[in-house]
Design a protein around this motif. Structure first.
Motif, short mmCIF file in Angstrom:
data_model
loop_
_atom_site.label_atom_id
_atom_site.label_comp_id
_atom_site.label_asym_id
_atom_site.label_seq_id
_atom_site.Cartn_x
_atom_site.Cartn_y
_atom_site.Cartn_z
N HIS A 4 0.83 -1.31 -0.09
CA HIS A 4 0.15 0.08 0.10
C HIS A 4 0.95 1.42 0.09
O HIS A 4 0.29 2.39 -0.41
N ALA A 202 -10.86 -8.03 6.00
CA ALA A 202 -9.46 -7.69 5.61
C ALA A 202 -8.81 -6.83 6.80
O ALA A 202 -9.61 -5.75 7.55
N TYR A 206 -4.37 -4.25 4.43
CA TYR A 206 -4.76 -5.09 3.16
C TYR A 206 -5.94 -4.62 2.27
O TYR A 206 -5.64 -4.08 1.25
N GLU A 207 -6.82 -3.94 3.06
CA GLU A 207 -8.00 -3.32 2.33
C GLU A 207 -7.23 -1.94 1.55
O GLU A 207 -7.70 -1.59 0.48
N ASP A 208 -6.30 -1.13 2.37
CA ASP A 208 -5.80 -0.02 1.72
C ASP A 208 -5.06 -0.53 0.49
O ASP A 208 -5.28 0.06 -0.70
N PHE A 211 -7.60 -1.52 -2.40
CA PHE A 211 -8.30 -0.28 -2.82
C PHE A 211 -7.48 0.41 -3.73
O PHE A 211 -7.76 0.88 -4.77
N ARG A 235 -14.15 4.17 -0.48
CA ARG A 235 -13.87 2.62 -0.58
C ARG A 235 -15.15 1.92 -0.12
O ARG A 235 -15.54 1.00 -0.14
N ARG A 241 -16.60 -2.81 -2.66
CA ARG A 241 -16.98 -3.77 -1.47
C ARG A 241 -17.29 -5.20 -2.12
O ARG A 241 -16.67 -6.18 -1.51
N LEU A 244 -13.56 -6.39 -3.17
CA LEU A 244 -12.92 -6.76 -1.93
C LEU A 244 -13.22 -8.36 -1.19
O LEU A 244 -12.36 -8.92 -0.95
N GLU A 245 -14.50 -8.39 -1.30
CA GLU A 245 -15.06 -9.91 -0.81
C GLU A 245 -14.42 -10.78 -1.66
O GLU A 245 -14.40 -11.95 -1.39
N TRP A 283 -1.31 -10.82 5.50
CA TRP A 283 -2.53 -10.17 5.23
C TRP A 283 -3.56 -11.01 4.51
O TRP A 283 -4.87 -10.87 4.65
#
Length: 424
Positions: A4, A202, A206-208, A211, A235, A241, A244-245, A283
């Protein structure tokens, strides 16, 4: 997909992204380029010499021997070996690590991101010595489910067969992640997910990273009129979303597959081979394994000579992996152009059907037509489109490819002539 931070290690972190601007697609993406200059090779060699293990730490990387890494792997009971899928050097490192583990602890299981669970029968027959290479690649649907050059992976598969090490398919069909990216996790039942449970949320970092990677690869606004600038920074939008899922389901599938393999083989060390993005920083798959109640696996990554040594410093939460191994991949050269016959294929009774023939293609010049059914190609009866593709891929420039087709009541013998390679 990349770390990230834009000054992150320039490891080729690869992830299959299944949603781009609301449209479903499977794409191999790499993260944004680092904005800080890469350290020169000599500096990188100083922190991770080629052929050496290093353990990241707050004061920088510490020396480690192969024996140290093997001891830690056996104690952990599970190991994640990251890779860039098209790097032959990464796969050589994986094989070397597997052989070192096997020498000390022969009870191994190799878990493979490359295969969905439906391929397990083919993996079992391969390890048992019942299939040759071509039959194995065909029965496991390699070209459909993975597509990367099998030559990178076959030495590992042969090593497993030679030593009767179980190979385990731990992934799910692409249709699963595609469905999640379209409908969201709540809209896809566990049965439709091939039994995969709800993934753990997450980690924020990891989400960062996901994204940033997702936003960087969206189509241009003006060209596609899809997501505006505001949405690209939000986000909470449904498109991200769902994306991400879908990535979390991918991680969860691998983690559940490894956990099941560990339960079926008590005392074995389960070694997972997967893309770097599923391994880095713990992650991805490691996070999901621990959410399942399993101990943290040992995470190991290859480290390119021009990678940023700063990524090996910091506390446990910031570390790239538990240990890295210095590799010096040969310079990448442009791959030769793949031979193209110029046909679109479809299932057909008795062979493989031709749905379309491209204008001006080799196929059109050979006399192939829409509606023909390929009965024999290069002396073999194809059972699937992958068999036809494999026959075409084996053709060298300047060669002829015999094809027998059924056209109505006629059986015709045609010749596809591939042009010679252009003179340099």
């Amino acid at each position: 997909m990349s770390h990230h931070s834009r000054s992150a290690v320039r490891l080729p972190a690869v992830v299959m992204l299944v949603l781009v601007a609301g449209a479903v697609a499977a794409a191999t993406l790499s993260g944004p380029a680092a904005t800080t200059p890469a350290k020169p090779a000599a500096t990188a060699d100083a922190c991770v010499p080629v052929g050496a293990w290093r353990v990241p730490g707050e004061k920088g990387p510490a020396d480690a021997s192969t024996g140290d890494i093997v001891t830690r792997a056996i104690a952990a009971g599970a190991v994640l070996l990251g890779e860039t899928h098209d790097s032959a050097e990464h796969h050589r490192w994986q094989l070397q690590t597997l052989t070192a583990l096997h020498a000390r602890h022969p009870d191994l299981v190799i878990a493979l991101e490359m295969f969905p669970r439906r391929a397990q029968g083919a993996l079992d027959r391969w390890v048992a010595g019942e299939l040759d290479e071509q039959a194995f690649l065909r029965e496991s649907e390699w070209r459909e489910v993975w597509g990367h050059d099998p030559a990178h992976y076959l030495p590992i598969f042969h090593f497993a067969r030679m030593n009767r090490i179980p190979l385990v398919a731990v992934n799910v069909s692409r249709s699963v992640t595609r469905a999640v990216s379209e409908k969201g996790l709540a809209g896809v039942s566990r049965t439709e997910r091939e039994g995969v449970g709800d993934p753990a949320p997450a980690p924020p970092a990891y989400e960062d990273m996901l994204f940033e990677s997702w936003g960087a690869h969206l189509p241009d606004d003006a060209a596609h009129g899809s997501l505006g600038r505001t949405e690209r920074t939000d986000r909470k939008q449904p498109e991200f979303r769902r994306f991400l899922e879908s990535q979390l389901v991918w991680d969860r599938a691998i983690a559940e597959g490894m956990a099941e393999a560990a339960s079926r083989h008590p005392g074995a060390v389960v070694v997972g081979l997967m893309g770097t993005a599923h391994v880095m920083h713990g992650w991805g798959v490691s996070h999901q394994l621990q959410a399942l109640g399993r101990p943290a696996p040992l995470t190991l990554l290859p480290f390119e000579r021009d990678a940023d040594c700063a990524t090996l410093a910091g506390g446990p939460a910031e570390r790239l992996a538990d240990a890295v191994f210095g590799v010096a991949a040969p310079p990448r050269v442009a791959a030769p152009a793949r031979p193209r016959l110029g046909i679109t294929l479809e299932p057909a009774a008795g062979g493989v059907g031709i749905a379309e023939v491209a204008k001006g293609s080799i196929a059109m010049r050979a006399g192939l037509q829409k509606g023909d059914v390929i009965l024999v190609i290069a002396g073999r009866a194809p059972k699937s489109a992958a068999d036809v593709a494999a026959a075409v891929m084996r053709q060298a420039p300047g060669t002829w490819l015999p094809i027998e087709v059924q056209r109505g009541e006629q059986r015709l013998e045609l010749i596809a002539r591939f042009p010679p390679a252009p003179a340099e």
